[in-house]
Each structure stands twice: as structure tokens, then as C-alpha cells.
Design an enzyme around this catalytic site. Structure first.
Site, PDB file in Angstrom:
ATOM      1  N   ARG A 188      75.459  33.434  12.857  1.00 46.80           N
ATOM      2  CA  ARG A 188      75.138  32.893  11.522  1.00 46.80           C
ATOM      3  C   ARG A 188      75.615  33.855  10.429  1.00 46.80           C
ATOM      4  NH1 ARG A 188      72.905  35.059   7.885  1.00 46.80           N
ATOM      5  NH2 ARG A 188      71.042  35.612   9.049  1.00 46.80           N
ATOM      6  N   HIS A 228      73.849  53.989  -1.572  1.00 51.08           N
ATOM      7  CA  HIS A 228      73.310  52.993  -2.506  1.00 51.08           C
ATOM      8  C   HIS A 228      73.166  51.654  -1.794  1.00 51.08           C
ATOM      9  CE1 HIS A 228      73.956  55.885  -5.716  1.00 51.08           C
ATOM     10  NE2 HIS A 228      75.109  56.136  -5.129  1.00 51.08           N
ATOM     11  N   SER A 270      69.528  49.347  -1.548  1.00 48.05           N
ATOM     12  CA  SER A 270      68.655  48.466  -2.337  1.00 48.05           C
ATOM     13  C   SER A 270      68.948  48.561  -3.834  1.00 48.05           C
ATOM     14  CB  SER A 270      67.184  48.840  -2.100  1.00 48.05           C
ATOM     15  OG  SER A 270      66.854  48.700  -0.746  1.00 48.05           O
ATOM     16  N   THR A 313      79.541  43.447   6.960  1.00 47.79           N
ATOM     17  CA  THR A 313      79.760  42.453   8.017  1.00 47.79           C
ATOM     18  C   THR A 313      81.194  41.920   7.934  1.00 47.79           C
ATOM     19  OG1 THR A 313      77.438  41.843   7.903  1.00 47.79           O
ATOM     20  CG2 THR A 313      78.913  40.258   8.954  1.00 47.79           C
ATOM     21  N   CYS A 363      75.735  36.108  -5.763  1.00 51.65           N
ATOM     22  CA  CYS A 363      76.264  35.816  -4.422  1.00 51.65           C
ATOM     23  C   CYS A 363      75.176  36.054  -3.381  1.00 51.65           C
ATOM     24  CB  CYS A 363      77.474  36.701  -4.106  1.00 51.65           C
ATOM     25  SG  CYS A 363      78.823  36.570  -5.308  1.00 51.65           S
ATOM     26  N   ALA A 385      73.531  33.700  -0.250  1.00 49.74           N
ATOM     27  CA  ALA A 385      73.441  34.055   1.171  1.00 49.74           C
ATOM     28  C   ALA A 385      71.989  34.113   1.631  1.00 49.74           C
ATOM     29  CB  ALA A 385      74.133  35.386   1.407  1.00 49.74           C
ATOM     30  N   ARG A 386      71.112  34.569   0.765  1.00 46.25           N
ATOM     31  CA  ARG A 386      69.690  34.639   1.127  1.00 46.25           C
ATOM     32  C   ARG A 386      69.136  33.247   1.402  1.00 46.25           C
ATOM     33  NH1 ARG A 386      68.384  38.854  -3.799  1.00 46.25           N
ATOM     34  NH2 ARG A 386      69.002  40.717  -2.630  1.00 46.25           N
ATOM     35  N   LEU A 433      56.684  35.997  27.758  1.00 46.49           N
ATOM     36  CA  LEU A 433      57.642  36.139  28.863  1.00 46.49           C
ATOM     37  C   LEU A 433      57.380  37.381  29.723  1.00 46.49           C
ATOM     38  CD1 LEU A 433      59.192  33.989  27.076  1.00 46.49           C
ATOM     39  CD2 LEU A 433      61.274  34.977  28.014  1.00 46.49           C
ATOM     40  N   GLU A 465      70.570  41.626   2.770  1.00 45.22           N
ATOM     41  CA  GLU A 465      70.347  40.629   1.707  1.00 45.22           C
ATOM     42  C   GLU A 465      69.020  40.856   0.994  1.00 45.22           C
ATOM     43  OE1 GLU A 465      72.660  38.646   0.983  1.00 45.22           O
ATOM     44  OE2 GLU A 465      73.910  38.730   2.781  1.00 45.22           O
TER      45      GLU A 465
HETATM   46  P1  FAD Z   1      67.504  51.660   1.344  1.00 50.79           P
HETATM   47  O1  FAD Z   1      67.850  50.971   0.069  1.00 50.79           O
HETATM   48  O2  FAD Z   1      67.758  53.110   1.446  1.00 50.79           O
HETATM   49  O3  FAD Z   1      65.973  51.352   1.665  1.00 50.79           O
HETATM   50  C1  FAD Z   1      65.235  52.067   2.672  1.00 50.79           C
HETATM   51  C2  FAD Z   1      63.787  51.615   2.575  1.00 50.79           C
HETATM   52  O4  FAD Z   1      63.268  51.910   1.269  1.00 50.79           O
HETATM   53  C3  FAD Z   1      63.619  50.099   2.774  1.00 50.79           C
HETATM   54  O5  FAD Z   1      62.441  49.821   3.457  1.00 50.79           O
HETATM   55  C4  FAD Z   1      63.515  49.593   1.350  1.00 50.79           C
HETATM   56  O6  FAD Z   1      62.821  48.365   1.239  1.00 50.79           O
HETATM   57  C5  FAD Z   1      62.745  50.734   0.694  1.00 50.79           C
HETATM   58  N1  FAD Z   1      62.928  50.734  -0.751  1.00 50.79           N
HETATM   59  C6  FAD Z   1      64.084  50.957  -1.437  1.00 50.79           C
HETATM   60  N2  FAD Z   1      63.862  50.837  -2.751  1.00 50.79           N
HETATM   61  C7  FAD Z   1      62.548  50.526  -2.902  1.00 50.79           C
HETATM   62  C8  FAD Z   1      61.689  50.269  -4.013  1.00 50.79           C
HETATM   63  N3  FAD Z   1      62.153  50.288  -5.270  1.00 50.79           N
HETATM   64  N4  FAD Z   1      60.395  49.990  -3.768  1.00 50.79           N
HETATM   65  C9  FAD Z   1      59.908  49.937  -2.501  1.00 50.79           C
HETATM   66  N5  FAD Z   1      60.651  50.168  -1.418  1.00 50.79           N
HETATM   67  C10 FAD Z   1      61.956  50.454  -1.611  1.00 50.79           C
HETATM   68  N6  FAD Z   1      75.784  45.067   2.735  1.00 50.79           N
HETATM   69  C11 FAD Z   1      76.863  44.502   2.111  1.00 50.79           C
HETATM   70  O7  FAD Z   1      77.156  44.816   0.958  1.00 50.79           O
HETATM   71  N7  FAD Z   1      77.648  43.597   2.768  1.00 50.79           N
HETATM   72  C12 FAD Z   1      77.400  43.207   4.050  1.00 50.79           C
HETATM   73  O8  FAD Z   1      78.136  42.372   4.605  1.00 50.79           O
HETATM   74  C13 FAD Z   1      76.273  43.792   4.746  1.00 50.79           C
HETATM   75  N8  FAD Z   1      76.046  43.499   6.054  1.00 50.79           N
HETATM   76  C14 FAD Z   1      75.039  44.176   6.729  1.00 50.79           C
HETATM   77  C15 FAD Z   1      74.883  43.986   8.104  1.00 50.79           C
HETATM   78  C16 FAD Z   1      73.904  44.673   8.805  1.00 50.79           C
HETATM   79  C17 FAD Z   1      73.785  44.522  10.285  1.00 50.79           C
HETATM   80  C18 FAD Z   1      73.021  45.540   8.107  1.00 50.79           C
HETATM   81  C19 FAD Z   1      71.944  46.272   8.849  1.00 50.79           C
HETATM   82  C20 FAD Z   1      73.179  45.751   6.748  1.00 50.79           C
HETATM   83  C21 FAD Z   1      74.189  45.080   6.043  1.00 50.79           C
HETATM   84  N9  FAD Z   1      74.409  45.305   4.683  1.00 50.79           N
HETATM   85  C22 FAD Z   1      75.479  44.730   4.031  1.00 50.79           C
HETATM   86  C23 FAD Z   1      73.623  46.328   3.985  1.00 50.79           C
HETATM   87  C24 FAD Z   1      72.248  45.857   3.551  1.00 50.79           C
HETATM   88  O9  FAD Z   1      72.341  44.919   2.525  1.00 50.79           O
HETATM   89  C25 FAD Z   1      71.451  47.118   3.156  1.00 50.79           C
HETATM   90  O10 FAD Z   1      71.174  47.816   4.360  1.00 50.79           O
HETATM   91  C26 FAD Z   1      70.167  46.787   2.414  1.00 50.79           C
HETATM   92  O11 FAD Z   1      70.437  46.356   1.111  1.00 50.79           O
HETATM   93  C27 FAD Z   1      69.220  47.996   2.346  1.00 50.79           C
HETATM   94  O12 FAD Z   1      69.886  49.136   1.897  1.00 50.79           O
HETATM   95  P2  FAD Z   1      69.733  50.515   2.706  1.00 50.79           P
HETATM   96  O13 FAD Z   1      69.997  50.250   4.143  1.00 50.79           O
HETATM   97  O14 FAD Z   1      70.583  51.513   2.003  1.00 50.79           O
HETATM   98  O15 FAD Z   1      68.214  50.901   2.595  1.00 50.79           O
END
Ligand code: FAD
Length: 386
Positions: free
Chosen positions: A92, A138, A140, A166, A240, A244-245, A340, A365
Site C-alpha cells: 500500500r 528533521h 516531525s 519510500t 500532499c 496520503a494520510r 495464534l 505521515e
Molecule cells: P522525530 O520527529 O524525531 O520524532 C521522534 C519522537 O518524538 C516521535 O515519537 C514524535 O512523535 C515525538 N515528537 C516530535 N516532535 C514532538 C512534539 N512537538 N510533541 C510531542 N512529541 C513529539 N518521509 C518522507 O519524507 N518520505 C517518505 O516516503 C517516507 N517514508 C517513510 C517510510 C518508513 C518505513 C518510515 C519509517 C518513515 C518514512 N518517512 C518518510 C519518514 C517519516 O515521515 C518520519 O519518520 C516521521 O515524520 C517522524 O520523523 P522522525 O522519524 O525524524 O521522528
């Protein structure tokens, strides 16, 4: 029984939507289910073959109009996401990233020339797209992005890197978001442009039947016509993400449904203490609670689909759907795994694979916490982000 049919909701779908769903269910049964456990174990997926197959069925950018896209309703698109994710969240994801992120960005913000160049081959599955917003430092908070695009004569020069993207290792084009002197801008970057490299991210424990990569942009020189002219500011990539969400709201239900049907089948055939474990009241309580949550999630998705088709769906409403349906899908997957027993951890059954996949779906997302903050901001009028 199909646990999604407890409330007889099928009757409220149009015949066209039901037919389309049957087509997607069949292609998942024939092209995904027989192979997906192996793809998952080996950490690879035939993206191009699947894209070509999905392209033939009109599933890529299916809710977009023109340029070879199917122009389907939001509800039809959601049903397709549900069926695809019943196969695997990675499959998906392939379709979501292609259609809702890469194609949507070009469709909404691209020039006519960019649309003509990229959308028909992407709709056909002949060209693969990816969407680069997240960076190593960078996630979230994309407003902090470090990738830069600077003007050099009539050209743009991009420097930086994107992480967790992805489809990146197999993509023909990347929609890259970069900071410029005028603010955030988007670029349609052919992946064979000198200075662009993509490497596969290995050692994933989740979404293994999906290609995920890192993109490095090392002084990548692009003509001005690579910039998406309609995209100004961070609201463009965020729009965008809303697209997707929306697909995830439905997709997560597919993974949950697959877990629940597996657990139901298992419970009626597995005997302990001389009778099927389905006959134990504790098992029935688990099954009933999961079916109720699945129905609630489905009603929510159907409602958001109706709002989207009426052009009235707001981002915080999508956050409600993503937060609830992914959270409940994970809870269902974990509970099904208990039914299971030891077999629950085996790749012979899909449950653990779905549970692991949903950990990625929970994070990408917009994490659950981010969606809580979006909803919290709407409720209180106070932003927790700043
Ligand atoms: P962080 O932003 O570092 O967050 C870490 C933790 O801190 C999380 O629990 C978060 O909720 C929490 N946190 C952060 N800020 C706050 C706040 N203000 N208040 C409370 N809690 C907070 N990205 C793309 O651009 N394109 C893609 O195609 C894509 N595909 C992906 C595919 C996979 C398999 C995965 C795992 C990720 C993908 N991503 C993609 C990235 C994904 O969107 C990010 O991992 C996501 O936005 C979170 O960012 P981070 O991993 O840097 O976590």
C-alpha cells in the site's frame, strides 16, 4: 464471516465501488499474498513489476483526474488502499507514495509541461516516483529542513539529503522539498541527474516489503523548469501529506482485517482442552472487541470518504482518522497474535508481519503524537508546536 461486514455496510457502497474493490482484492490475492512473506523475509519487493500491474488497473494516482489517471472517488481510493494493505502495508505504501505524494504534488503544483512529462508514465507504473521531505535531523518538524536550493544564473543548485524515503532506491523522479531564499519550494528531480544518489536503508524490522532509501543531493544542478511553480511554502508538502494520510486511514483497516480474519479462522480450528479455542469466552471477548473497533474505524473512514468526495475534508479530520485507525489496527494486530499463540510469531501467518509494519505506519505521515497535537490545537485554539 468478514469482520468488516458486521454492520452490513457493504450495502451502502455503490456497485462500482464494490466491483473496483473486488478487482483489487483479486490482484492482492494473486500477485501479493503468495509472495509477500518471502519478500518480507528477504527485505525486497519487485516494485516495478507491481507498479506495472497496479498501473494497468488504474490504481496509481487513481483519485486524480486527467493525464492517464482514473479520476476515482475518494471512497473508491480508500477501499483500494484497504485491500492493498490487507496484503501488506509496504505494498500500500508503494501506491500511496506514487499516487498521493509524488503524483499529487506534480498534479497540484506542477507546470503543464511537468504534468505531461511525468504523470502519464507514473499512472501506467512505467515511471516510479518518491517524495523527499524527511531529513536525518528533521522529521516531525520539516520546517527546520537543511536541504538548500540556491539560484545560479537560470539554474537551481540543490544540496542536502533526505532520509527514510519510500521508493527512493528504485525511483525515476523525486519530488524534493528544499529551502530557498524565498521559502520552501518543491522540485521534480530526475534521479539520474548528476549529483543525486540513493541508497537502500537496510536492517529494517518493519515495512520490509517496501523499498526505503536515503537520497544525497550533492550540488545537483537543475533548470528552472524543474521547480514546481505552484508550490510556495511548507503548506504545499503538508497538503500532499494530508492526501496520503487519508489513504492510511483506510489502509490500516486492511491490515487489521487481515489479522482478524486470520485469528478467527485459527480460533475455530485450533483445539485446546478438547475444544476449539473460539469456544472460550475469553477468546470470544477478544474477537468481539476487535470486530467492534474495526467497524468503528471503518465507519470513520467511510465518513471521511464522504466528506472528501464532497470537497469538505479538513486536515484535522484526517488526523482523527489516522490517529484512531492506526492505533486500533496495531492493538488488533497484537491481540490477534495472542490468539495464534506461538504460531502468531511465524511468517507462516501474516499477523506478526502486519503488526511490525503498522509500527512504521504509526510513525510516518505524522506520528501519533503529531496528530494528537493537530487535534489538540483544533480543540483548544492553542498550538503546541511553537
Ligand atoms: P522525530 O520527529 O524525531 O520524532 C521522534 C519522537 O518524538 C516521535 O515519537 C514524535 O512523535 C515525538 N515528537 C516530535 N516532535 C514532538 C512534539 N512537538 N510533541 C510531542 N512529541 C513529539 N518521509 C518522507 O519524507 N518520505 C517518505 O516516503 C517516507 N517514508 C517513510 C517510510 C518508513 C518505513 C518510515 C519509517 C518513515 C518514512 N518517512 C518518510 C519518514 C517519516 O515521515 C518520519 O519518520 C516521521 O515524520 C517522524 O520523523 P522522525 O522519524 O525524524 O521522528
Amino acid at each position: 464471516m468478514d469482520p468488516l461486514e458486521l454492520l452490513d455496510l457493504d450495502g451502502t457502497l455503490s456497485p462500482e465501488d464494490r466491483d473496483m474493490r473486488a478487482v483489487v482484492r483479486r490482484v492482492v490475492d494473486e500477485r501479493v499474498r503468495p509472495h509477500v512473506a518471502t519478500w518480507y523475509e528477504e527485505g525486497r519487493v519487485p516494485v516495478r513489476e507491481l507498479a506495472a500491474e497496479f498501473g494497468k488497473l488504474g490504481l496509481l494516482g487513481m483519485h486524480l483526474t486527467g493525464y492517464g489517471c482514473a479520476g476515482a472517488t475518494a471512497t473508491a481510493y480508500g477501499l483500494a488502499c484497504l485491500e492493498l494493505e490487507a496484503g501488506d502495508s509496504g505494498v500500500r505504501s508503494l501506491v500511496s507514495v506514487q499516487g498521493s505524494l509524488a503524483m499529487f504534488a506534480i498534479h497540484r503544483y506542477g507546470s503543464e509541461e511537468q504534468r505531461q512529462r511525468w504523470l502519464p508514465p507514473m499512472a501506467a507504473g512505467e515511471a516510479i516516483g518518491c517524495f523527499g521531505l524527511t531529513e536525518p535531523d528533521h522529521g516531525s518538524d520539516p520546517a527546520g529542513m537543511a536541504t538548500r536550493a540556491r539560484r545560479d544564473g537560470g539554474d537551481w543548485v540543490l544540496t542536502g539529503g533526505k532520509m527514510w524515503i519510500t521508493n527512493a532506491p528504485v525511483a525515476d523522479v523525486a519530488v524534493i522539498w528544499a529551502r530557498t531564499d524565498e521559502g520552501v519550494r518543491g522540485f521534480a528531480v530526475p534521479m539520474d541527474t548528476p549529483g543525486v544518489t540513493a541508497r537502500e536503508i537496510t536492517h529494517k524490522m518493519s515495512l520490509r516489503a517496501s523499498s526505503t532509501g536515503e537520497i544525497v543531493l550533492d550540488d545537483v544542478r537543475l533548470p528552472d523548469d524543474a521547480r514546481l511553480p505552484g508550490a510556495e511554502g511548507l503548506k504545499a508538502p503538508l497538503s500532499c501529506l494530508t492526501e496520503a494520510r487519508y489513504g492510511i486511514v483506510w489502509g490500516a483497516l486492511g491490515a487489521a482485517r487481515d489479522c482478524l480474519t486470520t485469528a478467527l479462522d485459527y480460533a475455530v480450528s485450533r483445539e485446546q482442552f478438547g475444544r476449539p479455542i473460539a469456544g472460550f469466552q475469553l477468546t470470544q471477548a477478544k474477537l468481539a472487541d476487535m470486530a467492534v473497533e474495526l467497524q468503528k474505524g471503518y465507519l470513520l473512514a467511510r465518513h471521511l470518504g464522504t466528506l472528501a468526495d464532497a470537497g469538505r475534508l479538513r486536515p484535522e479530520q484526517v488526523s482523527v482518522g489516522k490517529l484512531n485507525n492506526v492505533r486500533e489496527a496495531i492493538a488488533i494486530a497484537r491481540q490477534c497474535r495472542t490468539i495464534l499463540g506461538a504460531n502468531g510469531i511465524s511468517a507462516e501467518y501474516p499477523v506478526m508481519r502486519h503488526a511490525n509494519n503498522l509500527e512504521s505506519v504509526l510513525t510516518y505521515e505524522g506520528t501519533s503524537e503529531v496528530h494528537q497535537l493537530v487535534i489538540g490545537q483544533k480543540l483548544t485554539g492553542v498550538s503546541a508546536f511553537v
